[in-house]
Design a protein around this motif. Sequence first.
Motif, PDB file in Angstrom:
ATOM      1  N   MET A 237       0.841  -1.180   0.000  1.00 56.47           N
ATOM      2  CA  MET A 237       0.000   0.000   0.000  1.00 56.47           C
ATOM      3  C   MET A 237       0.885   1.242   0.000  1.00 56.47           C
ATOM      4  SD  MET A 237      -2.678   1.475   2.826  1.00 56.47           S
ATOM      5  CE  MET A 237      -1.358   2.336   3.675  1.00 56.47           C
ATOM      6  N   TYR A 238       0.531   2.202  -0.823  1.00 54.98           N
ATOM      7  CA  TYR A 238       1.266   3.451  -0.903  1.00 54.98           C
ATOM      8  C   TYR A 238       0.402   4.591  -0.362  1.00 54.98           C
ATOM      9  CZ  TYR A 238       4.618   0.984  -3.830  1.00 54.98           C
ATOM     10  OH  TYR A 238       5.558   0.106  -4.292  1.00 54.98           O
ATOM     11  N   LYS A 239       1.033   5.506   0.339  1.00 52.32           N
ATOM     12  CA  LYS A 239       0.318   6.631   0.928  1.00 52.32           C
ATOM     13  C   LYS A 239       1.150   7.886   0.749  1.00 52.32           C
ATOM     14  CE  LYS A 239      -1.496   8.382   5.331  1.00 52.32           C
ATOM     15  NZ  LYS A 239      -2.777   8.788   4.776  1.00 52.32           N
ATOM     16  N   ARG A 240       0.485   8.973   0.397  1.00 48.83           N
ATOM     17  CA  ARG A 240       1.169  10.259   0.251  1.00 48.83           C
ATOM     18  C   ARG A 240       0.889  11.116   1.488  1.00 48.83           C
ATOM     19  NH1 ARG A 240       3.026  11.181  -4.821  1.00 48.83           N
ATOM     20  NH2 ARG A 240       3.148  13.426  -4.456  1.00 48.83           N
ATOM     21  N   GLN A 241       1.916  11.830   1.908  1.00 46.76           N
ATOM     22  CA  GLN A 241       1.790  12.709   3.065  1.00 46.76           C
ATOM     23  C   GLN A 241       2.379  14.066   2.717  1.00 46.76           C
ATOM     24  OE1 GLN A 241       3.111  11.107   6.766  1.00 46.76           O
ATOM     25  NE2 GLN A 241       3.170  13.081   7.792  1.00 46.76           N
ATOM     26  N   GLU A 242       1.669  15.096   3.100  1.00 46.14           N
ATOM     27  CA  GLU A 242       2.131  16.454   2.794  1.00 46.14           C
ATOM     28  C   GLU A 242       2.645  17.115   4.061  1.00 46.14           C
ATOM     29  OE1 GLU A 242      -0.306  20.240   1.590  1.00 46.14           O
ATOM     30  OE2 GLU A 242       0.215  19.147  -0.250  1.00 46.14           O
ATOM     31  N   PHE A 243       3.824  17.719   3.955  1.00 43.35           N
ATOM     32  CA  PHE A 243       4.434  18.467   5.048  1.00 43.35           C
ATOM     33  C   PHE A 243       4.276  19.963   4.779  1.00 43.35           C
ATOM     34  CE2 PHE A 243       6.609  14.441   4.896  1.00 43.35           C
ATOM     35  CZ  PHE A 243       6.843  14.115   6.225  1.00 43.35           C
ATOM     36  N   GLU A 244       3.949  20.707   5.833  1.00 41.19           N
ATOM     37  CA  GLU A 244       3.952  22.166   5.751  1.00 41.19           C
ATOM     38  C   GLU A 244       4.944  22.690   6.780  1.00 41.19           C
ATOM     39  OE1 GLU A 244       1.048  26.080   6.276  1.00 41.19           O
ATOM     40  OE2 GLU A 244       0.193  24.056   6.262  1.00 41.19           O
ATOM     41  N   VAL A 245       5.918  23.443   6.325  1.00 43.81           N
ATOM     42  CA  VAL A 245       7.004  23.913   7.184  1.00 43.81           C
ATOM     43  C   VAL A 245       6.950  25.436   7.254  1.00 43.81           C
ATOM     44  CG1 VAL A 245       9.493  23.882   7.598  1.00 43.81           C
ATOM     45  CG2 VAL A 245       8.400  21.969   6.409  1.00 43.81           C
ATOM     46  N   ARG A 246       7.057  25.955   8.483  1.00 44.99           N
ATOM     47  CA  ARG A 246       7.075  27.408   8.676  1.00 44.99           C
ATOM     48  C   ARG A 246       8.385  27.817   9.346  1.00 44.99           C
ATOM     49  NH1 ARG A 246       5.042  30.934  12.873  1.00 44.99           N
ATOM     50  NH2 ARG A 246       4.206  29.116  13.972  1.00 44.99           N
ATOM     51  N   ASN A 247       9.027  28.797   8.765  1.00 46.31           N
ATOM     52  CA  ASN A 247      10.264  29.330   9.324  1.00 46.31           C
ATOM     53  C   ASN A 247       9.911  30.452  10.306  1.00 46.31           C
ATOM     54  OD1 ASN A 247      12.813  30.241   9.913  1.00 46.31           O
ATOM     55  ND2 ASN A 247      13.433  30.611   7.786  1.00 46.31           N
ATOM     56  N   ARG A 248      10.198  30.264  11.570  1.00 46.88           N
ATOM     57  CA  ARG A 248       9.862  31.255  12.582  1.00 46.88           C
ATOM     58  C   ARG A 248      10.933  32.335  12.722  1.00 46.88           C
ATOM     59  NH1 ARG A 248       7.392  27.621  17.569  1.00 46.88           N
ATOM     60  NH2 ARG A 248       5.615  26.758  16.405  1.00 46.88           N
ATOM     61  N   ARG A 249      12.037  32.161  12.032  1.00 48.97           N
ATOM     62  CA  ARG A 249      13.106  33.152  12.110  1.00 48.97           C
ATOM     63  C   ARG A 249      13.023  34.090  10.903  1.00 48.97           C
ATOM     64  NH1 ARG A 249      18.458  29.656  13.925  1.00 48.97           N
ATOM     65  NH2 ARG A 249      17.586  28.862  15.910  1.00 48.97           N
ATOM     66  N   SER A 250      13.711  35.219  11.043  1.00 50.25           N
ATOM     67  CA  SER A 250      13.726  36.193   9.944  1.00 50.25           C
ATOM     68  C   SER A 250      14.793  35.865   8.914  1.00 50.25           C
ATOM     69  CB  SER A 250      13.960  37.595  10.503  1.00 50.25           C
ATOM     70  OG  SER A 250      15.190  37.651  11.229  1.00 50.25           O
TER      71      SER A 250
END
Length: 325
Positions: free
Chosen positions: A1-14
Motif C-alpha cells: 500500500m502506498y500513501k502520500r503525506q504532505e508536510f507544511e514547514v514554517r520558518n519562525r526566524r527572519s
Amino acid sequence: MYKRQEFEVRNRRSTPAFNLRLDPFPYSPRLRQLDAPRISELPGNGRATATAQFHAVRRGMFNIYPPRAESCFPLGLLKWNSRAGRDAQTLSVYPAYHDLQDFTMPAGAMSMTSGNSHYSKVGESQELIGSRDYREGDDIRHIDWRGSARRNKPVVREYEELHLRRVALLIDTYVPQSRHRRRRDTESPELEAALSLGAAITRYLTGNEAVVDLFAAGGEVHHLQTGRGTGTFEQVCDILSSIEPEDKPSIDRLAPSLFTEIAGIGGAVVILLGDDAMRRALVRRIVEAGAATRVILLGRADGALPENWQKLPPEAILRGEITTL
C-alpha cells in the motif's frame, strides 16, 4: 500500500533556511519512506510544503511521531533539527481483503430475537406490517391515533420482530517458527490469509445484518463484538492489524469461559493455520459446548478432514480468488 503525506514547514526566524530534509529516517522495516522530501530554500518567516510517499510493506500498527526537519547547511559538519511536538499518533494499516459474494453460516447458527435492543438502535428491531383493532393488554405506545380517528375506534400498529443472526469468528495465530530464521524476519502466508479472510467474513456478515463476535486466539485473546450499535468494522480491522504470530502453542490454554461464551452465541467459524491434535481438540471443545461449527483450514491437513472442515490455499485468498464460501 502506498500513501502520500504532505508536510507544511514554517520558518519562525527572519533569516532563511537552506537544504532542509523532512523526516530523514526509516519509520519501520514495514513502513518505508521512498524518498525524504527536501526544501532547498525557506525564506525568513516564510512557509513551504513538500510531499512524501510511504510504502506499507505489510499490515501493522505504527507510531508516527511529529515531523522533524533537519539541515547540515552550510558546511555539512554540523546538523541542526527541529520537531513539531512530541506526541505520537498511530497509523493502522489494515489487512488486504477481498469482498465475499456469499458466505454460508454454520448450520444451526443462532438467530436472536430477545435482547434486540442491545444490538439495535431504537426503532430498528421491528418492522411495521400493518394495523389491527386494539385488544386489552396492547401497548398503548403502539396506538395509531390517526387510524383510530378515521375508523372511530382504537387501532394499534402491528410489528414483526426482526431476527439477528449471530456468529463467533475465532482466528488461530500460532505459527511454528523456523530454527534458521527469527520471527521478525519471516512472514506467514497462512496468518496473513487468515486475517484477510477474517476481515472479509466480518464485512460480509455485518453487511447482512449479523452480529459478529471476533476472537483472535493467541497468548492474548482479543475479543470484539461488531454489529448493530456495537463495534465497527474498522475496530475489527484495528485488531487484525495489530496481531503478530504466536511462536508457542497457546490455544489449548484458552479459558473454559471462552467456550461457554461461544456456545451461547450458537454458531462459530474457526480459521485454523494448521491441523494437529491440539487444534482438533479445540474444535471438539467448541462443538461439545453446543456451537454449530464451521472450520476453515489454511495449512496442511493431518489426515482426512472431519465434517464441516474446509481446506483453502492461503495464496488463493490473498489473490482474491475466493469469493464464495
